[in-house]
Design a protein around this motif. Structure first.
Motif, mmCIF file in Angstrom:
data_model
loop_
_atom_site.group_PDB
_atom_site.id
_atom_site.type_symbol
_atom_site.label_atom_id
_atom_site.label_comp_id
_atom_site.label_asym_id
_atom_site.label_seq_id
_atom_site.Cartn_x
_atom_site.Cartn_y
_atom_site.Cartn_z
ATOM 1 N N ALA A 65 52.523 52.415 46.637
ATOM 2 C CA ALA A 65 53.443 52.400 45.156
ATOM 3 C C ALA A 65 53.405 50.867 45.057
ATOM 4 O O ALA A 65 53.520 50.334 43.877
ATOM 5 C CB ALA A 65 54.853 53.050 45.337
ATOM 6 N N LEU A 66 53.576 50.101 45.778
ATOM 7 C CA LEU A 66 53.946 48.501 45.764
ATOM 8 C C LEU A 66 52.383 47.998 45.057
ATOM 9 O O LEU A 66 52.252 47.279 44.434
ATOM 10 C CB LEU A 66 54.066 47.966 46.964
ATOM 11 C CG LEU A 66 54.395 46.399 46.952
ATOM 12 C CD1 LEU A 66 55.438 45.977 46.067
ATOM 13 C CD2 LEU A 66 54.682 45.893 48.413
ATOM 14 N N TRP A 67 51.543 48.328 45.686
ATOM 15 C CA TRP A 67 50.043 48.176 45.411
ATOM 16 C C TRP A 67 49.514 48.373 43.873
ATOM 17 O O TRP A 67 49.008 47.623 43.199
ATOM 18 C CB TRP A 67 49.013 48.324 46.375
ATOM 19 C CG TRP A 67 47.446 48.362 45.952
ATOM 20 C CD1 TRP A 67 47.223 46.954 45.622
ATOM 21 C CD2 TRP A 67 46.427 49.242 46.077
ATOM 22 N NE1 TRP A 67 45.775 46.899 45.511
ATOM 23 C CE2 TRP A 67 45.191 48.447 45.991
ATOM 24 C CE3 TRP A 67 46.230 50.452 46.389
ATOM 25 C CZ2 TRP A 67 43.998 49.065 45.816
ATOM 26 C CZ3 TRP A 67 45.078 51.037 46.351
ATOM 27 C CH2 TRP A 67 43.696 50.168 46.007
ATOM 28 N N LEU A 68 50.026 49.826 43.571
ATOM 29 C CA LEU A 68 49.844 50.046 42.344
ATOM 30 C C LEU A 68 50.732 49.269 41.110
ATOM 31 O O LEU A 68 50.241 48.889 40.200
ATOM 32 C CB LEU A 68 50.556 51.716 42.078
ATOM 33 C CG LEU A 68 49.405 52.872 42.715
ATOM 34 C CD1 LEU A 68 50.036 54.200 42.644
ATOM 35 C CD2 LEU A 68 48.035 52.773 42.226
ATOM 36 N N ALA A 69 51.897 48.929 41.608
ATOM 37 C CA ALA A 69 52.926 48.060 40.502
ATOM 38 C C ALA A 69 52.086 46.748 40.680
ATOM 39 O O ALA A 69 52.036 46.134 39.562
ATOM 40 C CB ALA A 69 54.098 48.096 41.087
ATOM 41 N N TRP A 70 51.688 46.217 41.961
ATOM 42 C CA TRP A 70 50.997 44.841 41.815
ATOM 43 C C TRP A 70 49.693 45.041 40.875
ATOM 44 O O TRP A 70 49.727 44.051 39.886
ATOM 45 C CB TRP A 70 50.307 44.709 43.173
ATOM 46 C CG TRP A 70 49.362 43.490 43.221
ATOM 47 C CD1 TRP A 70 47.872 43.819 43.356
ATOM 48 C CD2 TRP A 70 49.706 42.228 43.263
ATOM 49 N NE1 TRP A 70 47.393 42.480 43.209
ATOM 50 C CE2 TRP A 70 48.053 41.333 43.328
ATOM 51 C CE3 TRP A 70 50.606 41.344 43.494
ATOM 52 C CZ2 TRP A 70 48.044 40.190 43.537
ATOM 53 C CZ3 TRP A 70 50.618 39.915 43.518
ATOM 54 C CH2 TRP A 70 49.206 39.481 43.707
ATOM 55 N N GLN A 71 48.901 45.895 40.748
ATOM 56 C CA GLN A 71 47.950 46.029 39.910
ATOM 57 C C GLN A 71 48.257 45.931 38.495
ATOM 58 O O GLN A 71 47.739 45.278 37.631
ATOM 59 C CB GLN A 71 46.818 47.368 40.253
ATOM 60 C CG GLN A 71 46.299 47.180 41.454
ATOM 61 C CD GLN A 71 45.455 48.509 41.958
ATOM 62 O OE1 GLN A 71 44.660 48.915 41.308
ATOM 63 N NE2 GLN A 71 46.302 49.263 42.927
ATOM 64 N N GLU A 72 49.476 46.729 38.128
ATOM 65 C CA GLU A 72 49.930 46.713 36.638
ATOM 66 C C GLU A 72 50.301 45.276 36.256
ATOM 67 O O GLU A 72 50.247 44.970 35.251
ATOM 68 C CB GLU A 72 51.059 47.902 36.560
ATOM 69 C CG GLU A 72 51.508 48.149 35.530
ATOM 70 C CD GLU A 72 52.430 49.063 35.151
ATOM 71 O OE1 GLU A 72 53.439 48.886 34.382
ATOM 72 O OE2 GLU A 72 52.680 49.996 36.074
ATOM 73 N N TYR A 73 51.299 44.977 37.247
ATOM 74 C CA TYR A 73 52.006 43.674 36.997
ATOM 75 C C TYR A 73 51.311 42.334 36.995
ATOM 76 O O TYR A 73 51.721 41.423 36.724
ATOM 77 C CB TYR A 73 53.416 43.618 37.641
ATOM 78 C CG TYR A 73 54.344 44.749 37.102
ATOM 79 C CD1 TYR A 73 55.162 44.307 35.932
ATOM 80 C CD2 TYR A 73 54.443 45.624 37.737
ATOM 81 C CE1 TYR A 73 55.972 45.123 35.440
ATOM 82 C CE2 TYR A 73 55.596 46.704 37.257
ATOM 83 C CZ TYR A 73 56.208 46.432 35.928
ATOM 84 O OH TYR A 73 56.880 47.216 35.576
ATOM 85 N N THR A 74 50.385 42.244 37.794
ATOM 86 C CA THR A 74 49.350 41.098 37.495
ATOM 87 C C THR A 74 47.999 41.233 36.612
ATOM 88 O O THR A 74 47.455 40.290 36.556
ATOM 89 C CB THR A 74 48.688 40.991 39.087
ATOM 90 O OG1 THR A 74 47.957 41.909 39.498
ATOM 91 C CG2 THR A 74 50.002 40.661 39.985
ATOM 92 N N ASP A 75 48.124 42.352 35.907
ATOM 93 C CA ASP A 75 47.260 42.402 34.806
ATOM 94 C C ASP A 75 47.465 41.498 33.805
ATOM 95 O O ASP A 75 48.790 41.521 33.491
ATOM 96 C CB ASP A 75 46.994 44.240 34.365
ATOM 97 C CG ASP A 75 45.774 44.172 33.457
ATOM 98 O OD1 ASP A 75 44.741 44.592 33.902
ATOM 99 O OD2 ASP A 75 46.121 43.905 32.202
ATOM 100 N N PRO A 76 46.532 41.024 33.162
ATOM 101 C CA PRO A 76 46.990 40.197 31.959
ATOM 102 C C PRO A 76 47.837 40.783 30.782
ATOM 103 O O PRO A 76 48.633 40.142 30.106
ATOM 104 C CB PRO A 76 45.585 39.530 31.116
ATOM 105 C CG PRO A 76 44.741 40.006 32.456
ATOM 106 C CD PRO A 76 45.079 40.935 33.296
ATOM 107 N N SER A 77 47.666 42.146 30.693
ATOM 108 C CA SER A 77 48.232 42.859 29.465
ATOM 109 C C SER A 77 49.817 42.820 29.887
ATOM 110 O O SER A 77 50.694 43.236 29.206
ATOM 111 C CB SER A 77 47.737 44.314 29.396
ATOM 112 O OG SER A 77 48.158 45.096 30.715
ATOM 113 N N ALA A 78 50.144 42.540 31.319
ATOM 114 C CA ALA A 78 51.640 42.611 31.511
ATOM 115 C C ALA A 78 52.397 41.311 31.006
ATOM 116 O O ALA A 78 53.581 41.368 31.263
ATOM 117 C CB ALA A 78 51.817 42.653 33.247
ATOM 118 N N GLY A 79 51.679 40.339 30.611
ATOM 119 C CA GLY A 79 52.269 39.143 30.366
ATOM 120 C C GLY A 79 52.440 38.287 31.225
ATOM 121 O O GLY A 79 52.347 38.349 32.379
ATOM 122 N N THR A 80 53.162 37.067 30.782
ATOM 123 C CA THR A 80 53.271 36.075 31.838
ATOM 124 C C THR A 80 54.617 36.112 32.927
ATOM 125 O O THR A 80 54.415 35.641 33.947
ATOM 126 C CB THR A 80 53.534 34.754 31.125
ATOM 127 O OG1 THR A 80 54.499 34.754 30.393
ATOM 128 C CG2 THR A 80 52.231 34.189 30.374
#
Length: 126
Positions: A65-80
């Motif tokens: 779950a932490l890794w899935l969130a990492w992928q989402e929140y480090t994607d450029p679409s997540a914003g700065t």
């Protein structure tokens, strides 16, 4: 057999066979190459870690779950602010639970993983 998978769910607990094996290999690379080198603190009885974390299903679930969130929140679409949100909302709580003295690694020592006994569950009888 894993629980029934909701449509579109990438969560590891819904996978089995080759799909599970591939996902856990990918997770293991992330844990060993990024998570532990950057965020792995010293192991102690008050902050345990199991070098065979993949043998603890709770740890697998939380780390995935932490890794899935990492992928989402480090994607450029997540914003700065995405990485800051990941640290605050995901990394801290997951590591606190995993490395708690009562967490899934309680009693594990280097080279000697010890699975915790799960609570007894009686069958539901309607």
């Amino acid at each position: 057999m894993p629980p029934t998978k909701p449509p579109g769910s990438p969560f590891i607990l819904y996978l089995d066979g080759p799909d599970y094996a591939e996902e856990i290999r990918n997770l293991a690379v992330w844990v060993s190459d990024l998570l532990l080198p950057v965020y792995g603190r010293e192991v102690s009885s008050s902050h345990p870690w199991c070098p065979r974390w993949w043998e603890h299903l709770e740890a697998v679930a939380r780390l995935h779950a932490l890794w899935l969130a990492w992928q989402e929140y480090t994607d450029p679409s997540a914003g700065t602010s995405g990485p800051a949100v990941w640290h605050r909302d995901h990394l801290g709580p997951v590591l606190t639970e995993l490395r708690s003295p009562a967490g899934p690694f309680a009693g594990c020592k280097q080279g000697a993983p010890r699975p915790k006994a799960a609570p007894v569950v009686e069958a539901y009888d309607s």
